[in-house]
Design an enzyme around this catalytic site. Structure first.
Site: not given
Ligand code: NCD
Length: 360
Positions: A121, A142, A92-93, A175
């Site tokens: 490397k 991320r 999703r993100t 997040h």
């Molecule tokens: C969440 C995350 O990655 O922290 N998912 C997301 O970004 N929608 C929640 C999760 O992974 O449980």
């Protein structure tokens, strides 16, 4: 060739001192001309910003409905390039940022792991990011490490090409953009009953390692008269840093392991999954916790206006039959993420005025 060199560890003087500072003292470093530059922590957002970004997201989604509006949006940022650096799994993100970029006409590059980059490397993380900054105008990162996005922003802000960084999830820590879309979803769910102010919110599941509930908890200080209910097994209770923050801001919270007892009381239930990927002791911290699942039978126990949220992905926390109920907000929440992230990117590149202008 399967050889992977050990990562080069570079020493950045001053980083450790900066990292250890309280967040409040660091906020200026990520701000320019009174606007957010890097989006690293949920504590960066005040009420004015939250209201503004939700309004902007509404305008983006409204414009995107028509061909003419969509074309206007696509012409806002065709001269900008965005790097999506996602070295932790994401559906999703990643996709909502990618599509948010497309909505605004940005060009996107992506890396979804370190195994195909020069990190194999032995290139350091910092040099890798600096390389992205050479080609891109925005980096969304991320990463499994808690301070990664912050360090990246800190390193880049000291170079002559300090492109903005957006934290797309920093290990079990934060997040922030998820928290923004959660707020947007809550505000939309309560738009006919006075918005989020005055509401009772339950957060359920792995509160210890779930970064979404941590970031969302920080944002609660921006709303009047909120009460939180933390519902979790004993081993996954919300950590003391968040509880201390709530106490400091006089936000009442209750902790319980009796999910059903709070169901009739709350205006929203925010479900989460067990985050086994962060388990320190796999035998103790994995497994399922069915008493913290939301079942179809529970629908009769919650209020008529109660909003059910989940950052997703889910496992068994919400029975699939619950999806049919209008109070199930999680699929709308997922889509809200795309509009909200488009609004955020527009804000970062300062084309938000051009969006609002379409409505005057
Ligand atoms: C969440 C995350 O990655 O922290 N998912 C997301 O970004 N929608 C929640 C999760 O992974 O449980």
């Amino acid at each position: 060739m399967s050889y992977t060199a050990k990562p080069t560890i570079q020493v950045y003087k001053g980083w450790n001192t900066f990292y250890e500072k309280p967040v409040d003292e660091k906020l200026d470093f990520f701000t320019r001309d009174g606007r957010l530059f890097d989006v690293i922590f949920a504590q960066q957002f005040d009420r004015k910003f939250l209201d503004y970004i939700c309004r902007l997201a509404d305008k983006v989604r409204q414009l995107a409905r028509t061909k003419m509006g969509a074309e206007k949006l696509r012409h806002l940022l065709p001269h900008k390039r965005c790097m999506l650096y996602f070295v932790q799994p994401s559906t999703r993100t990643f996709l909502s940022f990618l599509n948010a970029c497309h909505i605004l006409g940005l060009n996107v590059s992506e890396s979804r792991g370190t195994s195909t980059s020069s990190e194999v490397k032995g290139e350091s993380q910092e040099d890798t990011i600096r390389t992205f900054a050479s080609y891109m105008d925005l980096i969304v990162a991320r990463h499994p490490e808690a301070g990664f996005a912050e360090k990246t922003a800190w390193v880049l802000n000291r170079t002559d090409r300090p492109v903005p960084i957006i934290n797309g999830g920093s290990g079990p820590d934060q997040h922030p953009t998820q928290a923004l879309l959660d707020i947007y979803t809550l505000e939309r769910s309560f738009k006919d009953i006075g918005g989020l102010d005055g509401k009772k919110i339950a957060m359920v599941g792995d509160l210890k390692r779930g970064r979404t509930v941590r970031s969302l908890s920080y944002l609660m200080k921006n709303y009047a008269d909120i009460t939180l209910y933390f519902v979790s097994p004993d081993i996954f209770k919300m950590k003391p840093d968040i509880l201390g923050f709530l106490e400091k801001h006089h936000i009442p919270y209750h902790e319980t392991d009796d999910f059903e007892s709070i169901m009739p009381l709350v205006d929203a239930i925010y479900m989460t999954r067990i985050q086994d990927e962060y388990a320190d002791d796999a035998t103790r911290e994995t497994g399922t916790y069915p008493e913290f699942d939301f079942k179809k039978a529970h629908l009769s126990m919650i209020q008529a206006h109660c909003a059910l949220l989940h950052p997703l992905p889910r496992r068994y926390e919400i029975e699939v039959e619950v999806d049919q109920d209008p109070r199930a907000a999680y699929w709308r929440q997922e889509r809200n993420g795309m509009w909200l992230r488009a609004a955020l990117i527009a804000y970062v590149f300062r084309v938000d005025d051009e969006i609002l202008k379409e409505f005057t």
